[in-house]
Scaffold this active site. Structure first.
Site, short mmCIF file in Angstrom:
data_model
loop_
_atom_site.label_atom_id
_atom_site.label_comp_id
_atom_site.label_asym_id
_atom_site.label_seq_id
_atom_site.Cartn_x
_atom_site.Cartn_y
_atom_site.Cartn_z
N ASP A 169 -14.86 7.31 -0.56
CA ASP A 169 -14.06 6.30 -0.16
C ASP A 169 -14.40 4.78 -0.48
O ASP A 169 -16.28 4.78 -0.30
CB ASP A 169 -13.37 6.08 1.21
CG ASP A 169 -12.61 5.04 1.90
OD1 ASP A 169 -11.61 4.40 1.06
OD2 ASP A 169 -13.33 4.18 2.87
N ASP A 197 -14.05 6.76 6.77
CA ASP A 197 -14.54 5.87 7.92
C ASP A 197 -13.51 5.19 8.48
O ASP A 197 -12.71 4.91 10.14
CB ASP A 197 -15.56 4.73 7.21
CG ASP A 197 -14.93 3.42 6.70
OD1 ASP A 197 -13.96 3.54 5.90
OD2 ASP A 197 -14.85 2.34 8.06
N ASP A 240 -8.39 7.31 6.46
CA ASP A 240 -8.85 9.32 5.84
C ASP A 240 -9.43 10.41 6.44
O ASP A 240 -9.49 11.04 6.02
CB ASP A 240 -10.81 8.20 5.36
CG ASP A 240 -10.76 6.74 4.53
OD1 ASP A 240 -9.96 6.66 3.56
OD2 ASP A 240 -11.71 6.07 5.11
#
Length: 354
Positions: free
Chosen positions: A43, A242, A246
């Site tokens: 990410d 995080d 996600d």
């Protein structure tokens, strides 16, 4: 006994060694799967970057001033929880810009927001959000493309159905992001970047760190589908993230890795947690997993080897002439001790230099 000790001793030492480096591994199954990972999805915001973006460009149009544009944007963003919203509000505070009353706020994840600021309707979001509401962009696409090539995220603002301008927001990369990606490539792993940013911004960030596979303009709820896409290519996939959005992807991946400085739900959904948020823990975790599995295979080999050697001797009735009970007892003790000592070699494991 040696066969019973072969796996749990190595897992215990391996997970303990990982904890010493701030890597929490939730059990042997996670460790085993991590050793087989082929592709890693990273990410962008908050994982590859610091997650503390800042406003770098304010470009008004249609009679608005920079101060007015920033005031409108920051006022609307007061109720948003997105990291970019914090950047806009911080910029307004730094410039002592007065905020205005807000009503009818609505967030649309992956697109933008709507709000009424001081009795004027306001839209703020990406280019697709403007196009969805048929807002004329007054040729600002070229400026936005230039900002995107610089790795900046562009926020468009429209007031009362008319374009008011745009903001450029930049989020700095973590200090060792490039070295971390290089270490993963050196381990033979494919690395992909996933982000909701447009293709140009995503590609600019990916180029800075050496990532070649870019998954851009991905809606938060579609991150898990990106994991499924890679898995459909018969690849074992890890996801690193995080944030709250996600969590589904972390749970869907073969191994989810959460940045410990992120949200609780991300940590709960992942099989591995990096407590410090240091990206160097990612290649370290995979290297440790492979080393642990190598030790387990060695342990099983020696455990089977002793049995393979002595069972035929016993079957042929040769144990007694060779001092059978004493030989069997010595072999049992030595096999167990050798397995434990081999597992303890993991205590000398050192992370890769990043």
């Amino acid at each position: 006994c040696a066969m019973g000790l072969a796996t749990p001793t190595a897992i215990m030492v391996g997970t303990g060694r990982g904890a010493q480096f701030g890597i929490l591994i939730k059990g042997g199954e996670v460790l085993e799967t991590a050793a087989r990972i082929q592709s890693i999805i990273l990410d962008k915001t908050g994982t590859l970057t610091t997650g503390t973006p800042a406003v770098t460009d304010i470009i008004p149009c249609n009679g608005f001033t920079e101060t007015e544009l920033l005031s409108l944007a920051a006022s609307a963003e007061q109720r948003s929880e997105h990291p970019l919203a914090e950047a806009v509000i911080q910029s307004a505070n730094d410039k002592n810009v007065q905020l205005q009353p807000v009503t009818d706020f609505q967030a649309h994840p992956g697109e933008g927001i709507t709000a009424t600021v001081n009795r004027r309707s306001l839209l703020l979001g990406n280019q697709q959000w403007m196009e969805k509401h048929t807002i004329a962009l007054n040729g600002h696409e070229a400026i936005a493309n230039q900002l995107a090539r610089e790795g900046k995220t562009v926020l468009y603002i429209a007031v009362e159905g008319q374009s008011a301008g745009l903001l450029g927001v930049a989020d700095t990369l973590k200090s060792n992001a490039t070295e971390m990606v290089s270490a993963l490539h050196n381990q033979g792993l494919e690395v992909a970047l996933v982000t909701g940013d447009n293709a140009q911004t995503a590609q600019a960030v990916a180029s800075q760190v050496g990532i070649h596979r870019v998954l851009s303009e991905v809606m938060p709820e579609d991150k898990a589908n990106q994991v499924l896409t890679l898995q459909s290519e018969n690849r074992t996939v890890a996801m690193v993230g995080d944030g709250i959005n996600d969590a589904p992807a972390l749970a869907r991946a073969d191994v989810g890795i959460a940045i410990g400085t992120g949200t609780d739900i991300a940590v709960e959904s992942a099989g591995i947690t990096l407590m410090s948020g240091d990206l160097s823990g990612i290649p370290t975790a995979f290297l440790l997993a492979r080393q642990t599995m190598r030790i387990i295979r060695q342990n099983l080999f020696w455990a089977f080897a002793y049995n393979t050697l002595l069972i035929p001797i016993a079957a042929l009735g040769l144990l007694n002439p060779l001092g059978g009970p004493m030989l069997a007892a010595a072999a049992m003790a030595f096999s167990s001790v050798s397995v434990i000592l081999n597992a303890l070699r993991l205590k000398r494991f050192t992370p890769p230099q990043i």
